[in-house]
Design a protein around this motif. Structure first.
Motif, PDB file in Angstrom:
ATOM      1  N   GLN A 148     -12.471 -24.707 -11.460  1.00 42.26           N
ATOM      2  CA  GLN A 148     -11.068 -25.075 -11.253  1.00 42.26           C
ATOM      3  C   GLN A 148     -10.416 -24.203 -10.190  1.00 42.26           C
ATOM      4  O   GLN A 148      -9.554 -24.666  -9.442  1.00 42.26           O
ATOM      5  N   VAL A 149     -10.827 -22.937 -10.096  1.00 43.41           N
ATOM      6  CA  VAL A 149     -10.325 -22.090  -9.007  1.00 43.41           C
ATOM      7  C   VAL A 149     -10.852 -22.594  -7.674  1.00 43.41           C
ATOM      8  O   VAL A 149     -10.112 -22.675  -6.684  1.00 43.41           O
ATOM      9  N   ARG A 150     -12.125 -22.955  -7.627  1.00 43.18           N
ATOM     10  CA  ARG A 150     -12.692 -23.485  -6.381  1.00 43.18           C
ATOM     11  C   ARG A 150     -11.995 -24.769  -5.950  1.00 43.18           C
ATOM     12  O   ARG A 150     -11.784 -25.011  -4.760  1.00 43.18           O
ATOM     13  N   GLN A 151     -11.625 -25.609  -6.920  1.00 47.17           N
ATOM     14  CA  GLN A 151     -10.966 -26.875  -6.608  1.00 47.17           C
ATOM     15  C   GLN A 151      -9.480 -26.714  -6.318  1.00 47.17           C
ATOM     16  O   GLN A 151      -8.839 -27.645  -5.823  1.00 47.17           O
ATOM     17  N   GLY A 152      -8.924 -25.537  -6.631  1.00 51.65           N
ATOM     18  CA  GLY A 152      -7.516 -25.291  -6.364  1.00 51.65           C
ATOM     19  C   GLY A 152      -6.581 -25.675  -7.488  1.00 51.65           C
ATOM     20  O   GLY A 152      -5.359 -25.590  -7.332  1.00 51.65           O
ATOM     21  N   THR A 153      -7.102 -26.083  -8.649  1.00 51.16           N
ATOM     22  CA  THR A 153      -6.223 -26.416  -9.776  1.00 51.16           C
ATOM     23  C   THR A 153      -5.792 -25.166 -10.548  1.00 51.16           C
ATOM     24  O   THR A 153      -4.858 -25.231 -11.335  1.00 51.16           O
TER      25      THR A 153
END
Length: 308
Positions: A148-153
């Motif tokens: 989720q951090v990688r996806q920006g959420t």
């Protein structure tokens, strides 16, 4: 300050408000609940989505009397809509920060057993200092939070990983390294033992986190290294349920030594050959939003000084 942002598509325009409506309907699967969330009447929300569909030349939702679901076009549109909304919110926050006002959103993720940081106290202190920032918190498994951090959420996440694993595709730093202990019911035969080894524990029934998660891998790898196997009969996703099952004598568990004292009515047994884990703080490789950068600074962990 108020912004009106549009994205040109062919000869039409897509407005941010329309994107908010699409996201709300997608997340609630219901036009009425979406309108309530967006604080508009349902007819206005439906009209704007219909207008957007005409501009795009495609239906975004399949509507029946029983359910609402995204069409393939809607599935394709949704991630872009979320990115546009996030970008607009980031722009507002950057302008406010340039004027000396911190606002915007701060989305944090954490494992349930984080101990390197007193997260509730840190959130409270940050909220008091920056009341215009909207803070959200998600609790989950390390692998999910990192993605989720990688996806920006998520802006920031606290993870717990085996010592030979490092989070990929993100920036961050290791916070603390600690050993795991066994937790057992007060009347368990191991309750009064000073320390035991993993071979002795392997004959017990275990309560543990789901297979494949980082929290489970810490213990699985240690037992495999010791050359023994074990039975995990109960898989749970939070520490409270794990402790409850242990208290009832249904199995024994493994928890970080620094976290185990927070569990009520269980006995802690130290291990001769304990599994270990490392807690990490991570954030996106992109420059942190103003709220995220301020939170990192509040933890005395300046973003510019830490890269993994």
């Amino acid at each position: 300050m108020f912004f009106t942002v549009t994205i040109v598509i062919h000869d039409g325009f897509v407005e941010l408000q329309q994107m908010r409506y699409v996201v709300a309907v997608a997340e609630t699967a219901n036009f009425t609940r979406a309108a309530e969330r967006c604080r508009v009447v349902q007819s206005a929300l439906s009209h704007q989505i219909a207008r957007l569909e005409r501009e795009l030349g495609a239906r975004l939702f399949d509507r029946t009397s029983r359910r609402v679901r995204l069409t393939p076009a809607g599935e394709a549109f949704l991630p872009a809509a979320r990115q546009a909304l996030d970008a607009a919110e980031r722009a507002r926050a950057e302008v406010a920060a340039a004027s000396g006002e911190l606002r915007g959103q701060l989305a944090i993720g954490t494992i349930p057993t984080v101990t390197a940081v007193d997260l509730p106290s840190a959130l409270k202190s940050f909220h008091v200092r920056h009341p215009q920032v909207r803070i959200t918190l998600r609790v989950g498994a390390s692998d999910e939070l990192a993605e989720q951090v990688r996806q920006g959420t998520l802006d920031i996440a606290f993870l717990g990983l085996p010592p030979d694993v490092r989070p990929k595709g993100v920036r961050g730093r290791a916070l603390a390294r600690g050993e795991l202990v066994a937790v057992v019911a007060p009347g368990h035969p191991l309750a009064d033992m000073a320390d035991v080894d993993l071979r002795r524990l392997s004959s017990e029934v275990f309560v543990d986190f789901p297979a494949g998660t980082a929290a489970r891998a810490q213990s699985d790898e240690a037992f495999a290294a010791a050359g023994v196997s074990r039975e995990v009969a109960f898989e749970v996703t939070n520490a409270d349920l794990l402790a409850r099952l242990v208290r009832l004598g249904l199995g024994i568990g493994m928890m970080p030594a620094a976290f185990a004292p927070e569990l009520r009515d269980v006995r802690v047994v130290e291990l001769r050959d304990p599994p270990t884990r490392v807690e990490h703080l991570i954030w996106s490789r992109q420059r942190p939003a103003p709220a995220a950068a301020a939170f990192l600074e509040a933890l005395d962990l300046p973003a510019a000084l830490m890269v993994t």
